[in-house]
Design a protein around this motif. Structure first.
Motif, short mmCIF file in Angstrom:
data_model
loop_
_atom_site.label_atom_id
_atom_site.label_comp_id
_atom_site.label_asym_id
_atom_site.label_seq_id
_atom_site.Cartn_x
_atom_site.Cartn_y
_atom_site.Cartn_z
N LEU A 34 0.83 -1.21 0.00
CA LEU A 34 0.00 0.00 0.00
C LEU A 34 0.86 1.26 0.00
CD1 LEU A 34 -2.75 -1.08 2.57
CD2 LEU A 34 -3.04 -0.76 0.11
N TYR A 62 -2.17 -1.29 -4.83
CA TYR A 62 -3.40 -1.70 -4.17
C TYR A 62 -3.84 -3.11 -4.59
CZ TYR A 62 -3.37 3.32 -3.45
OH TYR A 62 -2.99 4.59 -3.12
N TRP A 67 -4.17 -6.39 -2.15
CA TRP A 67 -5.41 -7.16 -2.02
C TRP A 67 -5.19 -8.63 -2.40
CZ3 TRP A 67 -9.58 -7.20 0.54
CH2 TRP A 67 -10.66 -8.00 0.15
N ALA A 120 -5.83 1.72 1.65
CA ALA A 120 -6.34 1.70 0.27
C ALA A 120 -7.41 2.74 0.00
CB ALA A 120 -6.88 0.30 -0.05
N LEU A 123 -10.77 -1.68 -7.29
CA LEU A 123 -9.55 -0.99 -6.83
C LEU A 123 -8.79 -0.34 -7.98
CD1 LEU A 123 -8.23 -3.53 -4.18
CD2 LEU A 123 -9.05 -1.21 -3.74
#
Length: 594
Positions: A157, A162, A166, A190, A572
């Motif tokens: 991050l 991102y 994840w 995020a 995202l």
């Protein structure tokens, strides 16, 4: 300097890594063979050859027992990022020469991605000898730095990766569920900056604040957002859910919102017996600011023996009329010294501020004596509405001596308030307290009478309080809730459906189609928690309403978690606020599920 850097690298490997031991994989062997010519060039063809030519055979450098191990760290591009000593030969000139040799390496073949550690590098450990084989694949190995999920997510991050963060989170949570600590870090890292950071618009703040009331998001996830929350009570609600480690860190931090709530944070720590947080160093930091409130709390937590009452009284009583009165009352609560009861009763008679009244009655209710319980019962007869309502709130939580007798006295007074209550608010609080006390003990004839009588009322305020107190684990309470599912009053219907849906009660299933078509949005929303059609739920995750998105996501986390994971990964990639808020709602749904 090189050795110091390497010592840090080695410690990091030991503390954070899961080194791969045993036979190397085919990918490792292939890459090591590609690197071998570069090692032989700097060691076999350079150092060893020159040592044989220029130094006497008896020279210490030509000792056949010399063996040194070095580390070579390679970036994804093949550039050598750092080198270091792993194991010394015992002869410094030999070690220094080995370090100089590997330090001269500037670039190696780019490594395959499969060999990269979580820090984005390949860590090669190579043994260099004075006798044959001087260097070789059999003398080398690749080890891996494996961060914890939380650390790996945080580092990704920080770099703005991102999707990678994840993906790591989902991968590590595939077997035992998403790790909460890492999910906290992901939510904070995020979404906060991408939603506007300190300049976040009000609608986004309200959406996050709504999610914080629906999901047990941790303070680490919410800490960037908390200073933006309009509701101070909501900030305290979030702090109440925090663990001791997080609260201790907040107490020591310089965050403005943490400083503003430092007395409350200190109270929570002391209430949970986390006095170890208040070490000498912490106290020194705290004393640099407004420390009086915390010092009172510490006194209350430490002076719990009856013999210390006089000393504690001398500390706290002068503060009851000053700016630190709230902390002083909480200190009395922490001490649980029953001798404070007369003082608290006297303060209650003088109190007019609703918050002060609640604080005093909270302290009284924790004293645990029969006299304290009777004081709460007497509060139900007070001419002051604030005292009546606060007493009704505290009665169900009373756990002191002779509790059942205290509750029996309370039912009489509460029943009277329901019939003659001066305001709807008093009737609602009284009904809530009465049902909370009686629903688990309906074999008692007195309790059963008051329970049934309360639900015969036609007063909406009374019924609102009664329905809000029902817990479906009790058979009679469940029966009442199911009856209110079809009630004509929309608010009561919504409360009943919400309570049963939260409990996953199957009794709602026959009426589910009707509830989903109800004209009241709150009823439809509550019923959504029982829907099993994933196609319907997926549509609801795109709703503009935060609660709707959350409930659908929480349900899908049970029915189709892979779809939730992939949808978050897709969202995202977007920079649109609506997509990010949808992704945040899905994360909150997963959080609540796990």
């Amino acid at each position: 300097m090189i050795r110091r850097l390497f010592i840090f690298s080695l410690l990091l490997s030991v503390l954070c890594a899961e080194p791969a031991w045993g036979a190397p994989s085919s990918a490792e062997t292939t890459y090591l063979k590609q690197v071998l010519p570069h090692i032989r060039k700097i060691w076999d063809d350079n150092v060893i050859q020159l040592a044989g030519m220029l130094l006497r055979a008896t020279h210490s450098f030509n000792n056949k027992g010399l063996v040194v191990s070095v580390e070579i760290n390679v970036a994804p591009t093949g550039k050598v990022s750092s080198t270091g000593l792993v194991a010394s030969s015992g002869y410094d000139p030999f070690d220094d020469t080995a370090l100089d040799a590997v330090s001269s390496l500037d670039r190696l073949p780019p490594p395959p991605k499969a060999l990269l550690s979580d820090d984005g590098k390949v860590h090669m450990f190579w043994t260099l000898k004075r006798v044959k084989p001087y260097s070789g694949v059999q003398l080398s190995q690749i080890r891996y730095v494996r961060y914890s999920t939380s650390m790996a997510v945080t580092k990704s991050l920080e770099q703005g990766l991102y999707a990678l963060a994840w993906a790591r989170l989902v991968r590590d949570g595939a077997k035992s569920g998403l790790p909460t600590e890492a999910l906290d870090a992901f939510i904070a890292g995020a979404f906060f900056k991408r939603l506007g950071g300190d300049q976040m618009d009000q609608s986004a703040i309200q959406s996050v604040e709504t999610l914080s009331t629906l999901a047990p998001l941790g303070p680490r996830a919410l800490s960037p957002f908390l200073p933006l929350f309009a509701s101070q009570s909501q900030i305290r609600s979030v702090l109440t859910l925090a663990d001791g480690k997080t609260l201790c860190a907040l107490l020591k931090s310089k965050l403005p919102f943490a400083y503003a709530h430092r007395d409350f944070i200190a109270f929570l720590l002391l209430k949970r017996k986390r006095g170890s947080c208040f070490d000498r160093r912490t106290l020194t930091v705290l004393k640099s600011g407004s420390f009086q409130g915390i010092s009172l709390l510490l006194a209350g937590a430490r002076m719990t023996a009856p013999g210390q009452y006089g000393t504690l009284k001398g500390i706290l009583v002068p503060e009851l009329s000053g700016k630190n009165a709230h902390a002083a009352f909480r200190a009395i609560q922490l001490s649980a010294q029953a001798q404070f009861l007369p003082i608290l009763k006297a303060q209650l008679l003088k109190a007019t501020d609703p918050t002060r009244i609640k604080t005093i009655l909270l302290a009284i209710s924790t004293l645990g004596t029969k006299s304290a319980g009777l004081t709460l019962v007497n509060g139900l007869r007070s001419p002051k509405n604030g005292i009546v309502m606060a007493s009704a709130d505290r009665i169900p939580a009373f756990r002191g001596a002779d509790r059942d007798r205290i509750w029996k006295f309370a039912t009489w007074e509460l029943g009277s308030l329901i019939r003659k209550g001066r305001t709807p608010a008093i009737r609602e609080r009284a009904a809530h307290a009465l049902v909370a006390i009686t629903q688990g003990k309906l074999k008692n004839e007195n309790n059963r009478h008051y329970f049934l009588t309360t639900f015969r009322s036609r007063d909406i305020a009374t019924l609102r309080g009664a329905v809000a107190a029902l817990v479906p684990v009790h058979p009679m309470a469940r029966k009442r809730l199911l009856a209110f599912v079809s009630h004509g009053n929309a608010e009561l219907r919504k409360m009943a459906v919400s309570t049963l849906a939260r409990a996953g009660d199957t009794g709602l299933r026959p009426t589910l189609p009707k509830l989903l078509a109800d004209r009241v949005p709150g009823v439809r929303l509550a019923a959504l928690a029982l829907v099993t059609d994933t196609a319907v739920l997926k549509k609801f995750t795109a709703s503009t309403d935060t609660r709707t998105r959350f409930i659908a996501a929480r349900r899908l986390a049970t029915l189709d978690a892979p779809w939730v994971y992939s949808t978050i990964a897709s969202l995202l990639k977007s920079t649109k606020r609506a997509d990010l808020l949808r992704a945040l709602s899905l994360c909150a749904g997963l959080y609540a599920h796990h």
